[in-house]
Design a protein around this motif. Structure first.
Motif, mmCIF file in Angstrom:
data_model
loop_
_atom_site.group_PDB
_atom_site.id
_atom_site.type_symbol
_atom_site.label_atom_id
_atom_site.label_comp_id
_atom_site.label_asym_id
_atom_site.label_seq_id
_atom_site.Cartn_x
_atom_site.Cartn_y
_atom_site.Cartn_z
ATOM 1 N N ALA A 291 0.937 -1.114 0.031
ATOM 2 C CA ALA A 291 -0.047 0.085 0.042
ATOM 3 C C ALA A 291 0.935 1.224 0.108
ATOM 4 O O ALA A 291 0.470 2.410 -0.811
ATOM 5 C CB ALA A 291 -0.958 0.147 1.103
ATOM 6 N N VAL A 303 -7.469 4.247 -1.907
ATOM 7 C CA VAL A 303 -7.045 3.961 -0.332
ATOM 8 C C VAL A 303 -5.934 3.360 -0.046
ATOM 9 O O VAL A 303 -5.473 2.463 -0.478
ATOM 10 C CB VAL A 303 -8.361 3.203 0.322
ATOM 11 N N THR A 304 -4.969 4.134 0.892
ATOM 12 C CA THR A 304 -3.639 3.499 1.228
ATOM 13 C C THR A 304 -3.593 2.913 2.561
ATOM 14 O O THR A 304 -2.669 2.164 2.806
ATOM 15 C CB THR A 304 -2.637 4.306 0.776
ATOM 16 N N ALA A 305 -4.669 3.116 3.394
ATOM 17 C CA ALA A 305 -4.566 2.839 4.558
ATOM 18 C C ALA A 305 -6.095 2.531 5.281
ATOM 19 O O ALA A 305 -6.768 3.585 4.789
ATOM 20 C CB ALA A 305 -3.716 3.543 5.686
ATOM 21 N N MET A 306 -6.494 1.440 5.879
ATOM 22 C CA MET A 306 -7.594 1.386 6.673
ATOM 23 C C MET A 306 -7.194 1.005 7.975
ATOM 24 O O MET A 306 -6.766 -0.319 7.972
ATOM 25 C CB MET A 306 -8.675 0.520 6.119
ATOM 26 N N VAL A 315 -8.730 6.176 7.824
ATOM 27 C CA VAL A 315 -8.765 5.869 6.330
ATOM 28 C C VAL A 315 -7.477 7.078 5.708
ATOM 29 O O VAL A 315 -7.698 8.146 6.104
ATOM 30 C CB VAL A 315 -10.115 6.053 5.477
ATOM 31 N N THR A 353 -6.854 -4.454 8.942
ATOM 32 C CA THR A 353 -7.452 -3.993 7.536
ATOM 33 C C THR A 353 -6.401 -3.431 6.517
ATOM 34 O O THR A 353 -7.042 -3.131 5.354
ATOM 35 C CB THR A 353 -8.371 -2.891 8.051
ATOM 36 N N ILE A 354 -5.200 -3.519 6.759
ATOM 37 C CA ILE A 354 -4.436 -3.253 5.464
ATOM 38 C C ILE A 354 -4.517 -4.486 4.412
ATOM 39 O O ILE A 354 -4.358 -4.203 3.391
ATOM 40 C CB ILE A 354 -2.841 -3.184 6.117
ATOM 41 N N THR A 357 -7.172 -3.458 2.315
ATOM 42 C CA THR A 357 -6.670 -2.468 1.448
ATOM 43 C C THR A 357 -5.927 -2.642 0.500
ATOM 44 O O THR A 357 -5.767 -1.886 -0.753
ATOM 45 C CB THR A 357 -5.612 -1.613 2.343
#
Lengths: 467, 544
Positions: A291, A303-306, A315, A353-354, A357
């Motif tokens: 990510a 999106v690069t992070a959750m 986010v 959650t990555i 992602t």
């Protein structure tokens, strides 16, 4: 006879159903969009973003190309304090977006307490809590130090971390070693059993694994391992049995030849064998390295992070730099271990959650029929859950494939605009922590990210200067 | 003792047609005296107030939903409200889901991008979503490589121009925003009539303009190849005719197209010149129909000008390009009176004079903007000032949409009237209510109405309007005439002949063209109409 538009007319209707019906009455082929207005507060931002759709598309292409190109590999294990910037003895990292002691949920506080005792900053849990309460500890998100942590995600200076490097971009990402299930620090437990295990992991497990990794002919290719695991019934977040087995298989010859005490090697092998989730932390580090390859792509809505800290779900977008956009962390809808129920559950927590992602985990439920009860019960539901994700993602993975979908690539690159536009949220599956510190895991299931985080991110992107 | 209930639901979306259908069904529930499910727009709230439902407009907007019922007593009202809610919950499940690529249990696509990905064969998006969300939908459709037919209105002209430039760069048609009608490969989009196929290619910045011309041609036995709508603002200075020019290119290359009709309300003069040149460049004979334009643009060879839709249709029937070909079978005999447009009246079954004169002002109540414009131009040519919400001259603008001033023409399809409700061709409620008032007004000598048939339109407009006309004429048997301009084709699902018969039976004077209806209205009002056809309407006005 190709008609005026070069091809036979084939219509998709968005809006008033009457028009679709009238077209069918004329024997025209009509597909339908189930149109709804965008999420609250997002409409105006989407209209502004529409004026630069082509630029956003180009930026998203770049972001996704970078993610596709990432080659996450295990280059070793090191001491967090030596590798993570600014991680001194008094600083503890945690999962999710920034949060202070007062805002922390039970499991996160428990993990902070445990880590403080583990580091020797506090003599006992009471002192640790007092210290934290009067500002004697510094906190920061793992994500802001290139790391990710499952559940509470607490990382302290002496903890060993996997070092994963993206061979394409050179990015490094870090993640702690997985402690196993049940009563563990990441679920907020901090009793003697937990602390003893942490010490053993630091003193023995890390040493044995480091020695084994050094004996491998080349760095472990996580992209290949994850790709295989997805074809063996894992989705990379809540099922890691295949990944863990593949890891152990890859390490086995090296483990047999390391010059370490046999008892230590056996204990390490037993520990990994006994923990289906041992591979999760590697998948997460791989996710972070992947990510981050897209992070900072100006103008991109990917999106690069959750990540969640048990209170808020945060986010980040490729096009909005290091900013977090948050909403309340959700309540997990799931299956509980015997003796526990929803009333015991903490809100959604963890950096795991990555995996979603980068398009695995809940996004790839179709890969994991063994755990479909999380998504409603049937393999069809799992397939439907994944198919819905293609509607909000920019591309399909060139590395990770889903046998049940004819080896289609996993949905890659969540487009925040499409989340708020369609109302379809990323599918996230996750473990459930007990709300009180010290109890541990009580279940696992599905959770909905808060729409407002994606709305805030989309608005910020619309406010950002055009490239 | 009646009981009523009013409920407001914030941020609840249902499309306007669904709401209209639910309102109708609710009104038919036993014990219900009145019911409405509407978006909370100013027009709708005012209408509710007139129905006796008081709703405080503060803080309400088009994305909020208002549910109202009135029934015999409080208990019945409560029950009725539950039923309205049930109807609403059951509505919108009409669709059969998305295209291919799904599977059992897969939710239908929620976006055009998703639909286009699931089925790469899709090539045209039909958009009818609230105007404030249009930009994103159009951008997404173009990004997905879809041509777009955009019924909704709501983009500012600069954004529209930008979208159309993007479309043109990608070789895509962006028909609209504010595009009511198109017929592509014989398939009608939006409001369109079941006209025959043939040699005439149409490009129109006006939905009802296209409908009128294609129906007049159909009546004369002449078909069309394609009718490309471009949206009401395409020939504005900001948009510059981007899509009209693109459509002309496509029709130039289309073998089925032998001659061209370009339709617009009065365009920007500079743009009109460019369009005239582009029409000439097609190498096919063309007519530019700009009703209401006083000074035609300089015309290159092969391009003609018509000041009315009627004249344009007449030219297209009897075009020089058709010379040598067998004469189309023309339904009406009467010869033109030398206004430069050949065979002007030949496409129109003419009613030459009204059976009786009913002096008074003319009130035109239209669902089609260009039909209104065409009729208004004819009337203004005789009486001068005609007040309207789409006035021929800026100083003729109606101060209050809902109050007539002398000769008054109202376009019920105009933006201000349609926000948050279905178009009057689908939902005639607003116009019906106005008709009752105008017909009862002793100052009114003639009410002039358009009735538009075809796909998309109300399934039985004559059935709806006939009883109203019948009653109105019964109340003022010697004081009132009702003239109807019936726009339709023989193949339309409503049945052209049956609709005409029902309207005549109700007592209306029915014509097939708006210009002719206007002349008839003048005669009926005793205003000494010159029953001269065609271009006369062209000299009345300036540009709004």
């Amino acid at each position: 006879m190709s008609g005026l538009l070069g091809r036979p007319l084939k219509v998709v209707n968005a809006g008033v159903e009457l028009f679709a019906g009238e077209l069918e009455r004329q024997q025209a082929e009509v597909a339908r969009v189930e149109w709804r207005p965008p999420a609250d507060g997002a409409g105006e931002a989407l209209e502004r973003l529409a004026t630069r759709a082509a630029e956003t598309a180009a930026a998203n292409d770049r972001a996704v190309v970078a993610m596709q190109a990432a080659e996450p590999r295990v280059v070793g294990i090191g001491r967090a304090g030596d590798l993570l910037p600014g991680l001194d003895e008094r600083t503890l990292l945690h999962a999710g977006p920034p949060i202070d002691w007062d805002g922390m949920c039970g499991p996160l506080r428990g993990a902070i307490i445990g880590a403080a005792v583990h580091e020797g900053i506090a003599a006992d849990p009471e002192e640790a809590a007092r210290l934290a309460g009067r500002g004697g500890l510094r906190f920061g998100p793992c994500h802001e130090r290139g790391a990710v942590g499952p559940m509470a995600g607490v990382v302290s200076a002496s903890m060993p971390v996997w070092v994963v490097e993206d061979g394409a971009s050179g990015n490094r990402a870090f993640c702690t070693l997985n402690e196993g299930l049940g009563k563990v620090l990441r679920y907020g437990a901090y009793d003697a059993e937990v602390l003893d295990r942490l010490a053993w992991m630091r003193d023995v497990l890390a040493r044995v694994l480091t020695a084994a990794l050094e004996r491998l002919p080349e760095p472990l290719d996580l992209r290949a391992l994850i790709a295989q695991a997805l074809q063996m019934g894992d989705e990379g977040h809540n099922r890691n049995r295949a990944g863990t087995s593949l890891l152990l298989r890859a390490l086995l010859p090296a483990l047999l030849t390391v010059e370490e005490p046999t008892a230590d090697v056996v204990a390490a092998a037993e520990f990994i064998s006994g923990n289906d989730h041992f591979f999760l932390n590697l998948a997460m580090a791989a996710g972070k390295a992947t990510a981050d390859a897209a992070a900072g792509t100006a103008g991109s809505s990917i999106v690069t992070a959750m990540a969640r800290n048990g209170t808020e779900f945060g986010v980040r977008l490729a096009g909005t730099g290091d900013r977090w956009f948050t909403g309340p962390a959700g309540v997990v809808d799931g299956l509980y271990l015997p003796g526990f129920g929803p009333e015991d559950a903490n809100r959604d927590i963890g950096d795991s959650t990555i995996t979603e992602t980068i398009g695995i985990g809940g996004m790839a439920m179709a890969a994991a029929p063994a755990i479909v009860r999380f998504v409603g019960g049937s393999p069809e539901d799992a397939v439907a859950a994944t198919l819905a994700m293609y509607d909000i993602t920019w591309a399909e993975s060139s590395s990770y494939q889903l046998p049940t979908l004819g080896f289609r690539g996993t949905p890659l690159g969540i487009d925040a605009r499409e989340v708020v536009h369609s109302g379809v949220l990323p599918t996230v599956n996750t473990g459930i922590a007990h709300k009180d510190p010290g109890v541990g895991q009580v279940g696992a299931g599905l959770v909905e990210p808060p729409m407002e985080a994606f709305v805030a991110a989309t608005r910020a992107l619309a406010d950002s200067p055009t490239a | 003792m009646t009981g009523s209930r009013v409920e407001v639901r914030r941020g609840t979306y249902h499309d306007s047609v669904t709401l209209m259908q639910v309102s109708r069904q609710a009104e038919e529930l036993p014990g219900v005296e009145a019911a409405a499910a509407v978006a909370a727009t100013p027009v709708n709230l005012e209408l509710l107030a007139r129905q006796g439902f008081a709703v405080d407009p503060a803080g309400l907007g088009p994305s909020d939903l208002v549910l109202c019922v009135r029934a015999a007593d409080d208990a019945a009202a409560g029950q009725a409200m539950e039923q309205v809610e049930a109807l609403l919950a059951g509505a919108g499940q009409g669709g059969t889901g998305g295209g291919a690529g799904g599977g059992p249990g897969v939710a239908p696509p929620r976006s055009l991008r998703a639909a286009a990905r699931r089925d790469p064969g899709l090539n045209l998006a039909v958009l009818s979503v609230p105007g404030r969300h249009l930009g994103y939908e159009i951008a997404e459709a173009l990004q997905a490589g879809l041509h777009v037919f955009c019924f909704s209105d709501g983009l500012d002209p600069a954004t529209e121009a930008a979208c159309k430039r993007v479309a043109a760069e990608r070789g895509l048609l962006l028909m609209g925003p504010d595009c009511g009608t198109a017929i592509i490969d014989g398939v009608g989009l939006g409001f369109a009539n079941a006209v025959r196929r043939g040699p005439v290619g149409v490009v129109g910045a006006s939905g009802t303009g296209i409908q009128e011309v294609t129906c007049l041609l159909d009546a004369a036995g002449v078909g069309i190849s394609h009718a490309v709508g471009v949206g009401g603002r395409d020939l504005s200075p900001e948009v510059g005719g981007i899509m009209t020019l693109r459509a002309l290119e496509l029709l130039a290359a289309d073998d089925a197209t032998e001659r061209l009709v370009v339709i617009s309300k009065p365009p920007d003069p500079g743009v009109a010149r460019r369009v005239a040149d582009a029409a000439a460049a097609t190498g096919k004979p063309a007519v530019l129909a700009f009703p209401g334009l006083s000074d035609p643009p300089p015309l290159p060879p092969g391009v003609r000008f018509a000041g009315s839709l009627e004249a344009a249709a007449a030219w297209a029937v009897g075009s020089p390009a058709a010379e040598g070909a067998p004469e189309p079978h023309l339904p009406a005999p009467s010869p033109p009176e030398g206004d430069g447009s050949p065979a002007a009246e030949t496409v129109v079954p003419v009613v030459h004079s009204p059976p009786a004169v009913t002096p008074g002002v003319i009130r035109g109540l239209f669902s089609g903007g260009t039909l209104c414009y065409e009729a208004m131009a004819v009337v203004a040519g005789v009486v001068g000032r005609v007040a309207s919400n789409i006035p021929l001259r800026p100083e003729w603008r109606l101060a209050d949409l809902h109050r007539s001033e002398g000769h008054t023409f109202v376009d019920f399809g105009d933006d201000a009237m349609t926000e948050g409700r279905a178009h009057p061709m689908i939902d005639p409620g607003l116009r019906n209510e106005r008709f009752r008032r105008e017909a009862a007004d002793p100052a009114t000598g003639v009410v002039l109405l358009d009735v538009v048939l075809g796909y998309g339109a109300h399934p039985d407009p004559a059935g709806e309007l006939g009883p109203l006309i019948d009653r109105a004429l019964a109340e003022r048997p010697v004081g009132l005439s009702v003239v109807v301009s019936l726009c339709g084709a023989a193949g339309d699902p409503q049945g052209l002949d049956g609709q005409a018969a029902a309207l005549r039976e109700a007592g209306a004077l029915v014509t097939r063209s708006s210009a002719q209806a206007a002349r008839l209205a003048l005669a009926a009002a005793g205003l000494g109409a010159p029953i001269a056809p065609g271009g006369s309407g062209g000299h009345a006005g300036g540009r709004r």
